[in-house]
Design a protein around this motif. Structure first.
Motif, PDB file in Angstrom:
ATOM      1  N   LEU A   1       0.851  -1.187   0.000  1.00 13.25           N
ATOM      2  CA  LEU A   1       0.000   0.000   0.000  1.00 13.25           C
ATOM      3  C   LEU A   1       0.886   1.235   0.000  1.00 13.25           C
ATOM      4  CD1 LEU A   1      -2.828  -0.947   2.521  1.00 13.25           C
ATOM      5  CD2 LEU A   1      -3.066  -0.592   0.066  1.00 13.25           C
ATOM      6  N   GLU A   2       0.685   2.120  -0.991  1.00 12.24           N
ATOM      7  CA  GLU A   2       1.497   3.331  -1.115  1.00 12.24           C
ATOM      8  C   GLU A   2       0.589   4.537  -1.296  1.00 12.24           C
ATOM      9  OE1 GLU A   2       4.055   2.628  -4.406  1.00 12.24           O
ATOM     10  OE2 GLU A   2       5.370   1.252  -3.316  1.00 12.24           O
ATOM     11  N   ASN A   3       0.417   5.308  -0.246  1.00 11.27           N
ATOM     12  CA  ASN A   3      -0.395   6.527  -0.292  1.00 11.27           C
ATOM     13  C   ASN A   3      -1.800   6.261  -0.837  1.00 11.27           C
ATOM     14  OD1 ASN A   3       1.766   8.030   0.727  1.00 11.27           O
ATOM     15  ND2 ASN A   3       2.636   8.305  -1.313  1.00 11.27           N
ATOM     16  N   ASP A   4      -2.061   6.678  -2.070  1.00  8.37           N
ATOM     17  CA  ASP A   4      -3.406   6.585  -2.620  1.00  8.37           C
ATOM     18  C   ASP A   4      -3.589   5.438  -3.593  1.00  8.37           C
ATOM     19  OD1 ASP A   4      -1.735   7.585  -4.518  1.00  8.37           O
ATOM     20  OD2 ASP A   4      -3.110   9.142  -5.247  1.00  8.37           O
ATOM     21  N   HIS A   5      -2.670   4.455  -3.580  1.00  8.26           N
ATOM     22  CA  HIS A   5      -2.821   3.341  -4.511  1.00  8.26           C
ATOM     23  C   HIS A   5      -2.226   2.055  -3.943  1.00  8.26           C
ATOM     24  CE1 HIS A   5       1.217   4.924  -5.548  1.00  8.26           C
ATOM     25  NE2 HIS A   5       1.496   3.650  -5.771  1.00  8.26           N
ATOM     26  N   LEU A   6      -2.617   0.964  -4.561  1.00 13.20           N
ATOM     27  CA  LEU A   6      -2.085  -0.358  -4.233  1.00 13.20           C
ATOM     28  C   LEU A   6      -1.116  -0.757  -5.337  1.00 13.20           C
ATOM     29  CD1 LEU A   6      -2.091  -3.192  -2.799  1.00 13.20           C
ATOM     30  CD2 LEU A   6      -4.031  -3.759  -4.281  1.00 13.20           C
ATOM     31  N   ARG A   7       0.059  -1.204  -4.942  1.00  8.65           N
ATOM     32  CA  ARG A   7       1.027  -1.687  -5.921  1.00  8.65           C
ATOM     33  C   ARG A   7       1.190  -3.196  -5.767  1.00  8.65           C
ATOM     34  NH1 ARG A   7       4.421   0.629  -9.187  1.00  8.65           N
ATOM     35  NH2 ARG A   7       4.099   2.659  -8.199  1.00  8.65           N
ATOM     36  N   ILE A   8       0.984  -3.903  -6.858  1.00 10.29           N
ATOM     37  CA  ILE A   8       1.154  -5.355  -6.889  1.00 10.29           C
ATOM     38  C   ILE A   8       2.337  -5.669  -7.791  1.00 10.29           C
ATOM     39  CG2 ILE A   8       0.101  -7.559  -7.509  1.00 10.29           C
ATOM     40  CD1 ILE A   8      -2.640  -6.142  -7.125  1.00 10.29           C
ATOM     41  N   GLU A   9       3.278  -6.446  -7.295  1.00 11.67           N
ATOM     42  CA  GLU A   9       4.465  -6.780  -8.075  1.00 11.67           C
ATOM     43  C   GLU A   9       4.587  -8.291  -8.224  1.00 11.67           C
ATOM     44  OE1 GLU A   9       7.726  -4.980  -6.042  1.00 11.67           O
ATOM     45  OE2 GLU A   9       7.313  -2.969  -6.843  1.00 11.67           O
TER      46      GLU A   9
END
Length: 346
Positions: free
Chosen positions: A284-292
Protein backbone atom coordinates in the motif's frame (compact mmCIF):
# COMPACT_ATOMS: atom_id res chain seq x y z
CA UNK A 1 -40.08 19.33 -8.71
CA UNK A 2 -42.35 18.91 -11.74
CA UNK A 3 -41.56 20.91 -14.85
CA UNK A 4 -45.03 22.48 -14.87
CA UNK A 5 -44.71 23.60 -11.24
CA UNK A 6 -41.28 25.10 -11.87
CA UNK A 7 -42.62 26.87 -14.95
CA UNK A 8 -45.49 28.55 -13.09
CA UNK A 9 -43.26 29.57 -10.21
CA UNK A 10 -40.90 31.25 -12.65
CA UNK A 11 -43.79 32.83 -14.56
CA UNK A 12 -45.49 34.36 -11.54
CA UNK A 13 -42.26 35.40 -9.83
CA UNK A 14 -40.73 36.85 -13.01
CA UNK A 15 -43.73 38.91 -14.08
CA UNK A 16 -44.32 40.06 -10.50
CA UNK A 17 -40.75 41.38 -10.43
CA UNK A 18 -41.41 43.14 -13.74
CA UNK A 19 -44.60 44.77 -12.39
CA UNK A 20 -42.85 45.92 -9.21
CA UNK A 21 -40.01 47.30 -11.31
CA UNK A 22 -42.53 49.26 -13.42
CA UNK A 23 -44.15 50.71 -10.30
CA UNK A 24 -40.70 51.62 -8.98
CA UNK A 25 -39.86 53.45 -12.21
CA UNK A 26 -43.15 55.36 -11.96
CA UNK A 27 -42.19 56.43 -8.45
CA UNK A 28 -38.68 57.44 -9.47
CA UNK A 29 -39.79 59.61 -12.39
CA UNK A 30 -43.23 60.71 -11.18
CA UNK A 31 -42.97 60.79 -7.44
CA UNK A 32 -45.67 59.68 -5.02
CA UNK A 33 -48.33 61.51 -7.03
CA UNK A 34 -47.92 59.00 -9.86
CA UNK A 35 -48.81 56.06 -7.59
CA UNK A 36 -52.63 56.02 -7.62
CA UNK A 37 -55.23 53.23 -7.44
CA UNK A 38 -55.74 53.51 -11.19
CA UNK A 39 -52.02 53.24 -11.98
CA UNK A 40 -51.73 50.22 -9.68
CA UNK A 41 -54.76 48.64 -11.43
CA UNK A 42 -53.07 49.40 -14.73
CA UNK A 43 -49.90 47.59 -13.68
CA UNK A 44 -51.94 44.66 -12.41
CA UNK A 45 -53.80 44.43 -15.74
CA UNK A 46 -50.51 44.64 -17.65
CA UNK A 47 -48.93 41.95 -15.46
CA UNK A 48 -51.87 39.55 -15.81
CA UNK A 49 -52.05 40.11 -19.56
CA UNK A 50 -48.32 39.53 -20.05
CA UNK A 51 -48.47 36.33 -17.99
CA UNK A 52 -51.44 35.14 -20.08
CA UNK A 53 -49.98 36.00 -23.50
CA UNK A 54 -46.52 34.63 -22.66
CA UNK A 55 -48.21 31.39 -21.59
CA UNK A 56 -50.18 31.27 -24.86
CA UNK A 57 -46.90 31.88 -26.70
CA UNK A 58 -45.31 28.99 -24.79
CA UNK A 59 -48.23 26.73 -25.71
CA UNK A 60 -47.74 27.62 -29.38
CA UNK A 61 -43.96 27.01 -29.07
CA UNK A 62 -44.45 23.57 -27.53
CA UNK A 63 -47.13 22.57 -30.03
CA UNK A 64 -44.82 23.39 -32.94
CA UNK A 65 -41.65 21.97 -31.29
CA UNK A 66 -39.70 25.20 -31.61
CA UNK A 67 -37.38 24.12 -28.79
CA UNK A 68 -36.03 21.37 -31.09
CA UNK A 69 -35.16 23.77 -33.92
CA UNK A 70 -31.64 24.82 -34.79
CA UNK A 71 -30.79 28.48 -34.14
CA UNK A 72 -30.72 29.29 -37.84
CA UNK A 73 -34.32 28.13 -38.22
CA UNK A 74 -35.50 29.35 -34.82
CA UNK A 75 -34.41 32.99 -34.84
CA UNK A 76 -36.62 34.23 -37.74
CA UNK A 77 -39.65 32.41 -36.34
CA UNK A 78 -38.96 33.73 -32.86
CA UNK A 79 -38.61 37.34 -34.01
CA UNK A 80 -41.92 37.16 -35.87
CA UNK A 81 -43.60 35.37 -32.96
CA UNK A 82 -42.44 37.97 -30.42
CA UNK A 83 -43.70 40.82 -32.61
CA UNK A 84 -47.11 39.18 -33.07
CA UNK A 85 -47.49 38.36 -29.36
CA UNK A 86 -46.41 41.88 -28.34
CA UNK A 87 -48.94 43.45 -30.73
CA UNK A 88 -51.78 41.18 -29.56
CA UNK A 89 -50.93 41.63 -25.87
CA UNK A 90 -50.82 45.42 -26.10
CA UNK A 91 -54.03 45.50 -28.18
CA UNK A 92 -55.80 43.48 -25.50
CA UNK A 93 -54.42 45.74 -22.74
CA UNK A 94 -55.72 48.80 -24.57
CA UNK A 95 -59.08 47.14 -25.10
CA UNK A 96 -59.37 46.52 -21.36
CA UNK A 97 -58.21 49.87 -20.03
CA UNK A 98 -60.09 52.01 -22.56
CA UNK A 99 -63.31 50.04 -23.15
CA UNK A 100 -63.94 46.94 -20.99
CA UNK A 101 -62.41 48.17 -17.70
CA UNK A 102 -61.93 51.88 -18.31
CA UNK A 103 -59.50 53.60 -15.97
CA UNK A 104 -59.46 57.24 -14.95
CA UNK A 105 -56.47 59.55 -15.03
CA UNK A 106 -54.72 57.82 -17.92
CA UNK A 107 -53.60 59.44 -21.13
CA UNK A 108 -56.04 59.49 -24.01
CA UNK A 109 -55.51 56.85 -26.69
CA UNK A 110 -53.10 57.72 -29.47
CA UNK A 111 -51.50 55.62 -32.14
CA UNK A 112 -48.07 57.03 -31.34
CA UNK A 113 -48.34 55.90 -27.73
CA UNK A 114 -49.74 52.53 -28.85
CA UNK A 115 -46.76 51.88 -31.15
CA UNK A 116 -44.39 52.87 -28.33
CA UNK A 117 -46.10 50.48 -25.91
CA UNK A 118 -45.94 47.69 -28.49
CA UNK A 119 -42.20 48.32 -28.82
CA UNK A 120 -41.80 48.18 -25.03
CA UNK A 121 -43.75 44.92 -24.77
CA UNK A 122 -41.70 43.53 -27.68
CA UNK A 123 -38.50 44.08 -25.70
CA UNK A 124 -40.03 42.46 -22.61
CA UNK A 125 -41.36 39.48 -24.58
CA UNK A 126 -38.02 39.08 -26.35
CA UNK A 127 -36.32 38.92 -22.94
CA UNK A 128 -38.87 36.34 -21.78
CA UNK A 129 -38.33 34.24 -24.92
CA UNK A 130 -34.54 34.45 -24.55
CA UNK A 131 -34.69 33.14 -20.99
CA UNK A 132 -37.22 30.46 -21.94
CA UNK A 133 -35.16 29.12 -24.85
CA UNK A 134 -31.88 29.45 -22.96
CA UNK A 135 -33.30 27.17 -20.26
CA UNK A 136 -34.45 24.61 -22.84
CA UNK A 137 -31.17 24.69 -24.73
CA UNK A 138 -29.28 24.08 -21.49
CA UNK A 139 -31.62 21.21 -20.63
CA UNK A 140 -31.28 19.73 -24.12
CA UNK A 141 -27.48 19.94 -24.01
CA UNK A 142 -27.49 18.36 -20.55
CA UNK A 143 -29.68 15.49 -21.78
CA UNK A 144 -27.40 15.10 -24.77
CA UNK A 145 -24.33 14.90 -22.51
CA UNK A 146 -26.06 12.36 -20.26
CA UNK A 147 -27.00 10.25 -23.28
CA UNK A 148 -23.42 10.41 -24.54
CA UNK A 149 -22.11 9.34 -21.13
CA UNK A 150 -24.64 6.50 -20.97
CA UNK A 151 -23.65 5.39 -24.47
CA UNK A 152 -19.95 5.58 -23.60
CA UNK A 153 -20.56 3.56 -20.43
CA UNK A 154 -22.56 0.96 -22.35
CA UNK A 155 -19.81 0.66 -24.97
CA UNK A 156 -17.16 0.34 -22.26
CA UNK A 157 -19.17 -2.35 -20.48
CA UNK A 158 -19.60 -4.23 -23.75
CA UNK A 159 -15.88 -3.89 -24.49
CA UNK A 160 -15.02 -5.05 -20.97
CA UNK A 161 -17.27 -8.10 -21.35
CA UNK A 162 -15.58 -8.97 -24.65
CA UNK A 163 -12.13 -8.64 -23.10
CA UNK A 164 -13.07 -10.81 -20.14
CA UNK A 165 -14.61 -13.41 -22.41
CA UNK A 166 -11.33 -13.55 -24.32
CA UNK A 167 -9.40 -14.40 -21.14
CA UNK A 168 -11.11 -17.71 -20.44
CA UNK A 169 -10.34 -19.38 -23.81
CA UNK A 170 -6.79 -18.01 -23.69
CA UNK A 171 -6.09 -19.41 -20.24
CA UNK A 172 -7.88 -22.69 -20.99
CA UNK A 173 -5.80 -23.18 -24.13
CA UNK A 174 -2.54 -22.89 -22.18
CA UNK A 175 -3.73 -25.11 -19.34
CA UNK A 176 -4.96 -27.87 -21.67
CA UNK A 177 -1.64 -27.86 -23.48
CA UNK A 178 0.07 -28.44 -20.14
CA UNK A 179 -2.24 -31.33 -19.28
CA UNK A 180 -1.80 -32.88 -22.73
CA UNK A 181 1.94 -33.02 -22.23
CA UNK A 182 1.50 -35.04 -19.00
CA UNK A 183 -1.32 -37.44 -19.91
CA UNK A 184 1.04 -40.10 -21.29
CA UNK A 185 4.15 -39.39 -19.25
CA UNK A 186 2.54 -38.92 -15.82
CA UNK A 187 -1.23 -39.64 -15.64
CA UNK A 188 -1.33 -39.01 -11.87
CA UNK A 189 0.00 -35.51 -12.26
CA UNK A 190 -2.39 -34.96 -15.17
CA UNK A 191 -5.33 -35.88 -12.92
CA UNK A 192 -4.04 -33.53 -10.24
CA UNK A 193 -3.77 -30.77 -12.83
CA UNK A 194 -7.37 -31.37 -13.91
CA UNK A 195 -8.45 -30.86 -10.28
CA UNK A 196 -6.60 -27.58 -10.04
CA UNK A 197 -7.81 -26.36 -13.40
CA UNK A 198 -11.40 -27.08 -12.43
CA UNK A 199 -10.94 -24.72 -9.46
CA UNK A 200 -9.46 -22.08 -11.72
CA UNK A 201 -12.28 -22.36 -14.24
CA UNK A 202 -14.87 -22.22 -11.46
CA UNK A 203 -13.30 -18.99 -10.25
CA UNK A 204 -13.12 -17.59 -13.76
CA UNK A 205 -16.78 -18.38 -14.47
CA UNK A 206 -17.95 -17.21 -11.04
CA UNK A 207 -16.30 -13.80 -11.32
CA UNK A 208 -16.55 -13.32 -15.08
CA UNK A 209 -19.55 -11.01 -14.64
CA UNK A 210 -17.79 -8.99 -11.91
CA UNK A 211 -15.74 -5.94 -12.75
CA UNK A 212 -13.59 -6.38 -9.65
CA UNK A 213 -12.75 -8.96 -6.98
CA UNK A 214 -10.86 -8.61 -3.71
CA UNK A 215 -7.12 -9.08 -3.67
CA UNK A 216 -7.63 -11.96 -1.21
CA UNK A 217 -9.85 -13.83 -3.70
CA UNK A 218 -7.34 -13.29 -6.47
CA UNK A 219 -4.40 -14.46 -4.33
CA UNK A 220 -6.25 -17.66 -3.45
CA UNK A 221 -6.75 -18.56 -7.11
CA UNK A 222 -3.16 -17.61 -7.97
CA UNK A 223 -2.00 -20.14 -5.37
CA UNK A 224 -4.07 -22.82 -7.15
CA UNK A 225 -2.57 -21.76 -10.46
CA UNK A 226 0.99 -21.96 -9.12
CA UNK A 227 0.32 -25.40 -7.66
CA UNK A 228 -0.92 -26.41 -11.09
CA UNK A 229 2.20 -25.08 -12.79
CA UNK A 230 4.58 -26.48 -10.17
CA UNK A 231 3.34 -29.99 -11.03
CA UNK A 232 4.48 -29.53 -14.60
CA UNK A 233 7.80 -27.88 -13.71
CA UNK A 234 8.62 -30.25 -10.84
CA UNK A 235 11.39 -28.68 -8.80
CA UNK A 236 12.18 -26.02 -11.42
CA UNK A 237 9.48 -23.63 -10.13
CA UNK A 238 9.39 -22.11 -6.67
CA UNK A 239 7.23 -19.26 -5.49
CA UNK A 240 6.53 -17.06 -2.50
CA UNK A 241 3.95 -14.49 -1.40
CA UNK A 242 4.50 -11.21 0.47
CA UNK A 243 0.96 -9.89 0.79
CA UNK A 244 0.13 -6.96 3.04
CA UNK A 245 -2.85 -8.12 5.14
CA UNK A 246 -4.37 -4.63 5.03
CA UNK A 247 -4.61 -4.89 1.23
CA UNK A 248 -6.62 -8.14 1.06
CA UNK A 249 -10.00 -6.39 0.78
CA UNK A 250 -8.97 -3.95 -1.95
CA UNK A 251 -10.77 -4.54 -5.27
CA UNK A 252 -8.79 -5.37 -8.42
CA UNK A 253 -9.77 -6.72 -11.86
CA UNK A 254 -10.33 -10.51 -11.78
CA UNK A 255 -7.54 -12.69 -13.20
CA UNK A 256 -5.13 -9.73 -13.11
CA UNK A 257 -2.42 -11.28 -10.90
CA UNK A 258 -2.97 -14.68 -12.50
CA UNK A 259 -2.17 -13.17 -15.89
CA UNK A 260 1.01 -11.56 -14.57
CA UNK A 261 2.12 -14.84 -13.01
CA UNK A 262 1.29 -16.75 -16.20
CA UNK A 263 3.31 -14.21 -18.15
CA UNK A 264 6.26 -14.56 -15.75
CA UNK A 265 6.26 -18.34 -16.11
CA UNK A 266 5.89 -18.31 -19.89
CA UNK A 267 8.61 -15.71 -20.58
CA UNK A 268 10.83 -16.26 -17.55
CA UNK A 269 10.84 -19.58 -15.71
CA UNK A 270 10.07 -21.75 -18.75
CA UNK A 271 12.99 -20.23 -20.65
CA UNK A 272 15.54 -21.17 -17.97
CA UNK A 273 16.96 -24.69 -17.84
CA UNK A 274 17.41 -24.50 -14.08
CA UNK A 275 13.95 -23.05 -13.50
CA UNK A 276 13.31 -20.02 -11.39
CA UNK A 277 11.45 -18.30 -8.60
CA UNK A 278 8.35 -16.12 -8.62
CA UNK A 279 7.57 -13.58 -5.91
CA UNK A 280 4.12 -12.01 -5.60
CA UNK A 281 4.07 -8.88 -3.45
CA UNK A 282 1.44 -6.29 -2.51
CA UNK A 283 2.27 -2.89 -1.02
CA UNK A 284 0.00 0.00 0.00
CA UNK A 285 1.50 3.33 -1.11
CA UNK A 286 -0.39 6.53 -0.29
CA UNK A 287 -3.41 6.58 -2.62
CA UNK A 288 -2.82 3.34 -4.51
CA UNK A 289 -2.09 -0.36 -4.23
CA UNK A 290 1.03 -1.69 -5.92
CA UNK A 291 1.15 -5.35 -6.89
CA UNK A 292 4.46 -6.78 -8.08
CA UNK A 293 5.20 -10.12 -9.71
CA UNK A 294 8.95 -10.75 -9.87
CA UNK A 295 10.66 -13.60 -11.69
CA UNK A 296 14.18 -14.63 -12.65
CA UNK A 297 15.36 -13.62 -16.08
CA UNK A 298 15.85 -10.58 -18.25
CA UNK A 299 13.73 -8.81 -20.83
CA UNK A 300 15.36 -8.56 -24.21
CA UNK A 301 15.10 -5.22 -25.98
CA UNK A 302 13.15 -6.68 -28.87
CA UNK A 303 11.14 -9.07 -26.74
CA UNK A 304 7.39 -8.89 -27.26
CA UNK A 305 6.27 -9.53 -23.72
CA UNK A 306 2.62 -8.47 -24.17
CA UNK A 307 0.49 -11.41 -25.27
CA UNK A 308 -3.29 -11.52 -25.53
CA UNK A 309 -3.72 -11.73 -21.76
CA UNK A 310 -1.59 -8.68 -20.90
CA UNK A 311 -3.06 -6.58 -23.71
CA UNK A 312 -6.53 -7.37 -22.44
CA UNK A 313 -5.50 -6.54 -18.88
CA UNK A 314 -4.17 -3.13 -20.00
CA UNK A 315 -7.46 -2.40 -21.80
CA UNK A 316 -9.49 -3.45 -18.75
CA UNK A 317 -7.40 -1.16 -16.53
CA UNK A 318 -8.07 1.77 -18.87
CA UNK A 319 -11.80 1.12 -18.80
CA UNK A 320 -12.05 0.65 -15.03
CA UNK A 321 -9.55 3.21 -13.75
CA UNK A 322 -8.60 5.48 -16.67
CA UNK A 323 -5.10 6.97 -16.40
CA UNK A 324 -4.98 6.38 -12.62
CA UNK A 325 -3.92 2.73 -13.10
CA UNK A 326 -0.80 1.53 -14.84
CA UNK A 327 1.05 -1.66 -15.71
CA UNK A 328 4.80 -1.85 -16.24
CA UNK A 329 7.01 -4.81 -17.09
CA UNK A 330 10.71 -4.06 -16.81
CA UNK A 331 14.10 -5.36 -15.72
CA UNK A 332 14.36 -4.44 -12.05
CA UNK A 333 17.86 -5.91 -11.54
CA UNK A 334 20.49 -7.83 -13.46
CA UNK A 335 18.62 -11.10 -12.96
CA UNK A 336 15.03 -10.05 -12.21
CA UNK A 337 12.02 -8.97 -14.25
CA UNK A 338 9.21 -7.19 -12.38
CA UNK A 339 5.66 -6.70 -13.55
CA UNK A 340 4.24 -3.82 -11.50
CA UNK A 341 0.50 -3.18 -11.35
CA UNK A 342 -0.71 0.11 -9.84
CA UNK A 343 -4.37 0.27 -8.71
CA UNK A 344 -5.95 3.48 -7.32
CA UNK A 345 -7.64 3.11 -3.92
CA UNK A 346 -10.62 5.33 -4.80
Amino acid sequence: MKQSTLYWICQIFGWAIYSLFSVGMMYVFGGTESITPDTLKLQLIIGVCLISFSHLFRTFIKKNDWTQLALKSLIPKLILGVLVVAFLAQSFIHLLIYYLLPLNNIAAFSWVNFVGYVGSVTIVMASWATLYFAYHFIQRNRRSEIEKLELTTALQEAELAILKNQINPHFLFNALNNIRSLILSDPEKARSMVTHISELLRYSIQFNAAEKVTLGQEVAIVKDYLQLESIQFNDRLTYAFEIDDSSLDIKIPPMAIQLLVENAIKHGVSQMTTGGNILIRSVLENDHLRIEVCNNGQLKEKSKREGIGLKNLIERLKILFGHFAELKVENSSENTVTASLKIPLS
